[in-house]
Each structure stands twice: as structure tokens, then as C-alpha cells.
Scaffold this active site. Sequence first.
Site, PDB file in Angstrom:
ATOM      1  N   ASP A 111       2.048   9.677  -7.260  1.00 44.36           N
ATOM      2  CA  ASP A 111       1.621   8.339  -6.861  1.00 44.36           C
ATOM      3  C   ASP A 111       2.075   7.943  -5.445  1.00 44.36           C
ATOM      4  OD1 ASP A 111       1.679   8.879  -9.579  1.00 44.36           O
ATOM      5  OD2 ASP A 111       1.894   6.787 -10.160  1.00 44.36           O
TER       6      ASP A 111
ATOM      7  N   HIS B 155       2.462   7.631 -12.996  1.00 43.43           N
ATOM      8  CA  HIS B 155       2.829   6.217 -13.236  1.00 43.43           C
ATOM      9  C   HIS B 155       4.338   5.954 -13.242  1.00 43.43           C
ATOM     10  CE1 HIS B 155       2.721   2.039 -14.490  1.00 43.43           C
ATOM     11  NE2 HIS B 155       3.480   2.317 -15.535  1.00 43.43           N
TER      12      HIS B 155
ATOM     13  N   HIS C 144       6.704   7.488 -11.668  1.00 40.62           N
ATOM     14  CA  HIS C 144       7.242   7.737 -10.323  1.00 40.62           C
ATOM     15  C   HIS C 144       8.523   8.577 -10.322  1.00 40.62           C
ATOM     16  CE1 HIS C 144       4.957   4.089  -8.397  1.00 40.62           C
ATOM     17  NE2 HIS C 144       4.201   4.844  -9.167  1.00 40.62           N
TER      18      HIS C 144
ATOM     19  N   GLU D  24      -3.048   4.665  -6.691  1.00 44.85           N
ATOM     20  CA  GLU D  24      -3.209   3.277  -7.167  1.00 44.85           C
ATOM     21  C   GLU D  24      -2.142   2.319  -6.640  1.00 44.85           C
ATOM     22  OE1 GLU D  24      -2.208   1.844 -10.821  1.00 44.85           O
ATOM     23  OE2 GLU D  24      -0.213   2.658 -10.535  1.00 44.85           O
ATOM     24  N   ASN D  25      -1.052   2.865  -6.065  1.00 41.70           N
ATOM     25  CA  ASN D  25       0.006   2.013  -5.499  1.00 41.70           C
ATOM     26  C   ASN D  25       0.053   2.079  -3.966  1.00 41.70           C
ATOM     27  OD1 ASN D  25       1.801   3.363  -8.167  1.00 41.70           O
ATOM     28  ND2 ASN D  25       1.301   1.210  -8.090  1.00 41.70           N
TER      29      ASN D  25
ATOM     30  N   HIS E 117      -2.225   8.487 -16.798  1.00 43.81           N
ATOM     31  CA  HIS E 117      -1.405   7.481 -16.128  1.00 43.81           C
ATOM     32  C   HIS E 117      -0.761   6.626 -17.209  1.00 43.81           C
ATOM     33  CE1 HIS E 117      -0.438   5.470 -12.350  1.00 43.81           C
ATOM     34  NE2 HIS E 117      -0.498   4.339 -13.011  1.00 43.81           N
TER      35      HIS E 117
ATOM     36  N   ASN F 296      -3.170   1.526 -13.511  1.00 42.90           N
ATOM     37  CA  ASN F 296      -3.129   0.119 -13.912  1.00 42.90           C
ATOM     38  C   ASN F 296      -3.339  -0.846 -12.745  1.00 42.90           C
ATOM     39  OD1 ASN F 296      -0.515   1.383 -13.441  1.00 42.90           O
ATOM     40  ND2 ASN F 296       0.374  -0.637 -13.760  1.00 42.90           N
ATOM     41  N   HIS F 297      -3.149  -0.370 -11.508  1.00 49.60           N
ATOM     42  CA  HIS F 297      -3.368  -1.243 -10.347  1.00 49.60           C
ATOM     43  C   HIS F 297      -4.693  -0.959  -9.626  1.00 49.60           C
ATOM     44  CE1 HIS F 297       0.458  -3.144 -10.763  1.00 49.60           C
ATOM     45  NE2 HIS F 297       1.128  -2.012 -10.630  1.00 49.60           N
TER      46      HIS F 297
HETATM   47 FE   FE2 Z   1       0.813   2.787 -12.347  1.00 50.65          FE
END
Ligand code: FE2
Length: 257
Positions: free
Chosen positions: A8, A175, A177, A39-40, A150, A67-68
Site C-alpha cells: 500500500d 491493508h 501495512h 488506495e492510501n 484487502h 476501503n478508501h
Molecule cells: Fe485499507
Amino acid sequence: MKILAVGDLVGKVGVQTLHDNLPKIIKENDIDFVIVNAENAADGMGLTEKMYKSITDLKVDVITMGNHTWGKKDIFGFIDNDNIIRPANYSRGVPGKGYTIINKNGKKICVINLIGRTSMNVLSDNPFTVADDIINEVKDSVDIIIVDFHAEASAEKVALSYYLDGKVSFIFGTHTHVQTADECILEKGTAYITDIGMTGPKKSVIGMDVEASIKRFLTSLPEKYKTAEGNGKLNSCMFEINDKTNKVVKITRINVE
Ligand code: FE2
């Protein structure tokens, strides 16, 4: 074929660290195909168009989300491209797609993005049954199937790996990290790792500013999350696939600090 999955991207530091290191990793390891979870990338939440372009300029074949996904409204302008996918088990009818099929070096590669349901705070369909549906749809027309799961809970990730063993070439988790050291090849040949980690600021709480994170835990006050600054690190995992069987023969975690 060698496929690299990069953990990520978090914030500007993450994107810069990818730029600083990915070309060298691709060259030194003869990587054929690259997947990056982004996504981050934009301040920890979502992906801007500028960042999307700068990542795909780096020979990244597929960007996965989580999720983001909807964190930056730019996403609606480029989510329909073939090289970016969002979780397949989102509600039906949302923009974008949950899997993509890319032709590379004579192979048809299907990458599926799924999101977990345990401690994720996202209303989604069942990732196990959605995975079944996609695999049944594509299995006769592709060579390699890959899943980015994720998810927060290790148990959910491990359970999916056994559930899909023998049905996909490999599954990697994103997700949390924090990179795990449990890479393995399961009984029926599917390769698996619970989490490939993060590409972002080295001194951070999973990418976020250390002081702000401590304050949240210490006081329970709604301290705003902000991405950390400073030097970056890159976490990734390389999967080497036998061209005849389309199964993984070797897994190597590749990390740069
Ligand atoms: Fe995430």
C-alpha cells in the site's frame, strides 16, 4: 514470469519512494508484471488523477484499491480504465470493476481485488462467494488468476487462502501495512502471504504521523490523522510463476529501506 506486488502506497512519501525504487527493482529482478495497491496514496485516503498517472507511468500494470477507494472524488474520472480495480464485493452498480484481465508476455492475467468484512467498517458482499463467481466466470479464458485481499483480520485472509487453494495462482493481503513473514505455497499450489506491507514513511504508525497517532490512543479525542513525512520504505513481494503450469514456484519478499 515474475510478478511483483507492491504494498500500500501511503501519501506523497509512498509515491516518491515508489518512483525512487521501482524501476531498479524491475530491472534487477526481471519483473514482467507489476501490481500496486494505491488506495492510501493521496494523503492516506484515496488516489488523485495526478498520482494515478504518475504511478502508471512507472510500468505498473494494475492498481488495486480498498476501503478508501472513494477517498478523493478524482477517482470517478479514471476508475473505468482497465488498469485500476476496486473491491469486487462492493455493492452492485458502483463505478469501476472488481477485476481486470491484462495480456502480458503471451499470458492472460486476471487480477481480482476483494475487501474483507471483519473490522473493516465497510458494507460489502461476501468476498468468498464473490471470488467464486469471478473465478468461475474467467477460469477457462485466462492463464493466471491473482487476488489482492484487502482485509484487516489475518484469520479472514488465511481462511480465504485455503478456500481458494488450487483455484488461483496466488493471493496476497494488503491493508494492515505491516508485512508478514508467512509466505508459502499451499497444498494445491496457490501461493499466499497474509500482508505484503506498506510503501510509505518509515518512521510512522502504519504511514500516519507518530505524534498524532499516539495522541489519538492516549486521549481518545478525534485527533485528525495525517500522513507522516521523512524517509520512505518500500515493501513488496515477488512471485515467480512456472510458464507451463502457471503456478508459483518461488516467493521472495523485496524490501527497500
Ligand atoms: Fe485499507
